[in-house]
Design a protein around this motif. Sequence first.
Motif, PDB file in Angstrom:
ATOM      1  N   GLY A  66      31.750 -23.306 -12.513  1.00 36.73           N
ATOM      2  CA  GLY A  66      30.890 -22.209 -12.997  1.00 36.73           C
ATOM      3  C   GLY A  66      31.513 -21.009 -12.514  1.00 36.73           C
ATOM      4  N   ARG A  67      32.518 -20.731 -11.581  1.00 40.01           N
ATOM      5  CA  ARG A  67      33.134 -19.599 -11.371  1.00 40.01           C
ATOM      6  C   ARG A  67      33.924 -18.746 -12.141  1.00 40.01           C
ATOM      7  N   VAL A  68      34.265 -19.529 -13.322  1.00 39.45           N
ATOM      8  CA  VAL A  68      35.193 -18.933 -14.214  1.00 39.45           C
ATOM      9  C   VAL A  68      34.699 -18.791 -15.683  1.00 39.45           C
ATOM     10  N   ASP A  69      34.517 -17.689 -16.450  1.00 40.20           N
ATOM     11  CA  ASP A  69      33.900 -17.756 -17.710  1.00 40.20           C
ATOM     12  C   ASP A  69      34.840 -16.903 -18.641  1.00 40.20           C
ATOM     13  N   TYR A  70      34.626 -17.648 -19.918  1.00 42.39           N
ATOM     14  CA  TYR A  70      35.226 -16.967 -20.907  1.00 42.39           C
ATOM     15  C   TYR A  70      33.874 -16.718 -22.253  1.00 42.39           C
ATOM     16  N   SER A  71      33.911 -15.404 -22.224  1.00 40.79           N
ATOM     17  CA  SER A  71      32.756 -15.159 -23.210  1.00 40.79           C
ATOM     18  C   SER A  71      33.288 -14.379 -24.555  1.00 40.79           C
ATOM     19  N   VAL A  72      32.425 -14.419 -25.535  1.00 45.05           N
ATOM     20  CA  VAL A  72      32.648 -13.870 -26.819  1.00 45.05           C
ATOM     21  C   VAL A  72      31.221 -13.157 -27.233  1.00 45.05           C
ATOM     22  N   SER A  73      31.290 -11.884 -27.595  1.00 47.25           N
ATOM     23  CA  SER A  73      30.097 -11.032 -27.762  1.00 47.25           C
ATOM     24  C   SER A  73      30.521 -10.256 -29.062  1.00 47.25           C
ATOM     25  N   VAL A  74      29.535 -10.001 -29.780  1.00 41.54           N
ATOM     26  CA  VAL A  74      29.429  -9.242 -30.988  1.00 41.54           C
ATOM     27  C   VAL A  74      28.545  -8.090 -31.104  1.00 41.54           C
ATOM     28  N   ARG A  75      28.985  -6.935 -31.478  1.00 38.51           N
ATOM     29  CA  ARG A  75      28.007  -5.871 -31.264  1.00 38.51           C
ATOM     30  C   ARG A  75      28.171  -4.976 -32.610  1.00 38.51           C
ATOM     31  N   PRO A  76      26.963  -4.401 -33.142  1.00 41.96           N
ATOM     32  CA  PRO A  76      27.294  -3.539 -34.419  1.00 41.96           C
ATOM     33  C   PRO A  76      28.059  -2.252 -33.787  1.00 41.96           C
ATOM     34  N   THR A  77      28.972  -1.740 -34.618  1.00 41.31           N
ATOM     35  CA  THR A  77      29.491  -0.490 -34.513  1.00 41.31           C
ATOM     36  C   THR A  77      29.892   0.514 -35.476  1.00 41.31           C
ATOM     37  N   THR A  78      29.682   1.650 -35.329  1.00 37.72           N
ATOM     38  CA  THR A  78      30.232   2.561 -36.508  1.00 37.72           C
ATOM     39  C   THR A  78      31.498   3.273 -36.047  1.00 37.72           C
ATOM     40  N   PHE A  79      32.010   2.305 -35.026  1.00 39.40           N
ATOM     41  CA  PHE A  79      33.447   3.056 -34.613  1.00 39.40           C
ATOM     42  C   PHE A  79      34.624   2.669 -35.781  1.00 39.40           C
ATOM     43  N   GLY A  80      35.229   3.733 -36.123  1.00 36.77           N
ATOM     44  CA  GLY A  80      36.349   3.247 -36.951  1.00 36.77           C
ATOM     45  C   GLY A  80      37.544   2.600 -36.386  1.00 36.77           C
ATOM     46  N   PRO A  81      38.608   2.493 -36.918  1.00 40.99           N
ATOM     47  CA  PRO A  81      39.806   1.686 -36.358  1.00 40.99           C
ATOM     48  C   PRO A  81      40.625   2.284 -35.512  1.00 40.99           C
ATOM     49  N   ASP A  82      40.080   3.484 -34.945  1.00 42.98           N
ATOM     50  CA  ASP A  82      41.388   4.333 -34.073  1.00 42.98           C
ATOM     51  C   ASP A  82      41.350   3.688 -32.804  1.00 42.98           C
ATOM     52  N   TYR A  83      42.055   2.736 -32.430  1.00 44.06           N
ATOM     53  CA  TYR A  83      42.078   1.927 -31.332  1.00 44.06           C
ATOM     54  C   TYR A  83      42.613   2.771 -30.024  1.00 44.06           C
ATOM     55  N   ASN A  84      43.584   3.809 -30.336  1.00 46.57           N
ATOM     56  CA  ASN A  84      43.752   4.530 -29.037  1.00 46.57           C
ATOM     57  C   ASN A  84      42.628   5.302 -28.463  1.00 46.57           C
ATOM     58  N   VAL A  85      41.737   5.710 -29.259  1.00 47.33           N
ATOM     59  CA  VAL A  85      40.596   6.255 -28.924  1.00 47.33           C
ATOM     60  C   VAL A  85      39.578   5.171 -28.073  1.00 47.33           C
ATOM     61  N   LEU A  86      39.444   3.932 -28.789  1.00 48.83           N
ATOM     62  CA  LEU A  86      38.825   2.994 -28.385  1.00 48.83           C
ATOM     63  C   LEU A  86      39.451   2.523 -26.969  1.00 48.83           C
ATOM     64  N   LEU A  87      40.658   2.645 -26.770  1.00 55.66           N
ATOM     65  CA  LEU A  87      41.023   2.428 -25.363  1.00 55.66           C
ATOM     66  C   LEU A  87      40.885   3.311 -24.478  1.00 55.66           C
ATOM     67  N   ALA A  88      40.903   4.417 -24.678  1.00 56.26           N
ATOM     68  CA  ALA A  88      40.213   5.385 -23.623  1.00 56.26           C
ATOM     69  C   ALA A  88      39.205   5.233 -23.350  1.00 56.26           C
ATOM     70  N   MET A  89      38.165   5.214 -24.326  1.00 55.52           N
ATOM     71  CA  MET A  89      36.793   5.163 -24.152  1.00 55.52           C
ATOM     72  C   MET A  89      36.192   3.877 -23.217  1.00 55.52           C
ATOM     73  N   TYR A  90      36.845   2.709 -23.515  1.00 54.81           N
ATOM     74  CA  TYR A  90      36.595   1.680 -22.750  1.00 54.81           C
ATOM     75  C   TYR A  90      37.193   1.651 -21.435  1.00 54.81           C
ATOM     76  N   LYS A  91      38.288   2.169 -21.316  1.00 50.01           N
ATOM     77  CA  LYS A  91      38.948   2.161 -19.795  1.00 50.01           C
ATOM     78  C   LYS A  91      37.912   3.296 -19.106  1.00 50.01           C
ATOM     79  N   ALA A  92      37.417   4.113 -19.753  1.00 46.70           N
ATOM     80  CA  ALA A  92      36.536   5.058 -18.985  1.00 46.70           C
ATOM     81  C   ALA A  92      35.354   4.137 -18.605  1.00 46.70           C
ATOM     82  N   SER A  93      34.791   3.422 -19.358  1.00 50.38           N
ATOM     83  CA  SER A  93      33.486   2.745 -19.328  1.00 50.38           C
ATOM     84  C   SER A  93      33.895   1.626 -18.039  1.00 50.38           C
ATOM     85  N   VAL A  94      34.983   1.155 -18.199  1.00 47.12           N
ATOM     86  CA  VAL A  94      35.214  -0.033 -16.927  1.00 47.12           C
ATOM     87  C   VAL A  94      35.201   0.885 -15.780  1.00 47.12           C
ATOM     88  N   GLN A  95      35.933   1.824 -15.778  1.00 41.86           N
ATOM     89  CA  GLN A  95      36.041   2.450 -14.550  1.00 41.86           C
ATOM     90  C   GLN A  95      34.750   3.027 -13.933  1.00 41.86           C
TER      91      GLN A  95
END
Length: 182
Positions: A66-95
């Motif tokens: 129970g110490r190691v997990d693999y999860s899959v989540s789905v969320r609604p989004t209005t975000f378009g497929p600009d993955y470079n913007v998504l990268l910067a946004m989620y990196k900042a969120s993690v930090q």
Amino acid sequence: MKILPLLVALLALTSFAPKPRLTTVKLAPGLSVAVPVGFAPLPDQGIALKYPSPRKPLAVYSNPSGRVDYSVSVRPTTFGPDYNVLLAMYKASVQRLYTKVDFLTQEVRKVNGRDVVALEFVSMLSDSRRSAAALAPIKKYEYIEYAVQGQQLYIFSFSAPAEEQAQWRPVAQAVMADISLK
């Protein structure tokens, strides 16, 4: 010059490392993932305890301890497929979530022909209380991939204790390289 033979020997030894054993699981129409052999799905009660949220993950698989997990989540989004913007946004969120983050991977990559944002890191969360009852920091190895499909954001997350990173990193990389989203 003495380093070169050592690097060659290390590369030779790691190239023969056994590949992680995975099994494919279909989670929804058009969505299949690879799960490490021996991992079991958490029941709804276990998910509610480990992942308290109004939106529970689509699926969570844990190793026997129970110490190691693999999860899959789905969320609604209005975000378009600009993955470079998504990268910067989620990196900042993690930090913002953790006291300290050491990124091992932070990139837009292709997984089975689909662009995803990949963030692989070691996180540390310190107890901010300044008392004798302060708890020791929690350190985790985490690998997260984000993919947009239509109006849905898919979040694939692998998490293990930081002290077990060497054991679980090859497994996490194999799992994250074997996502099929159509």
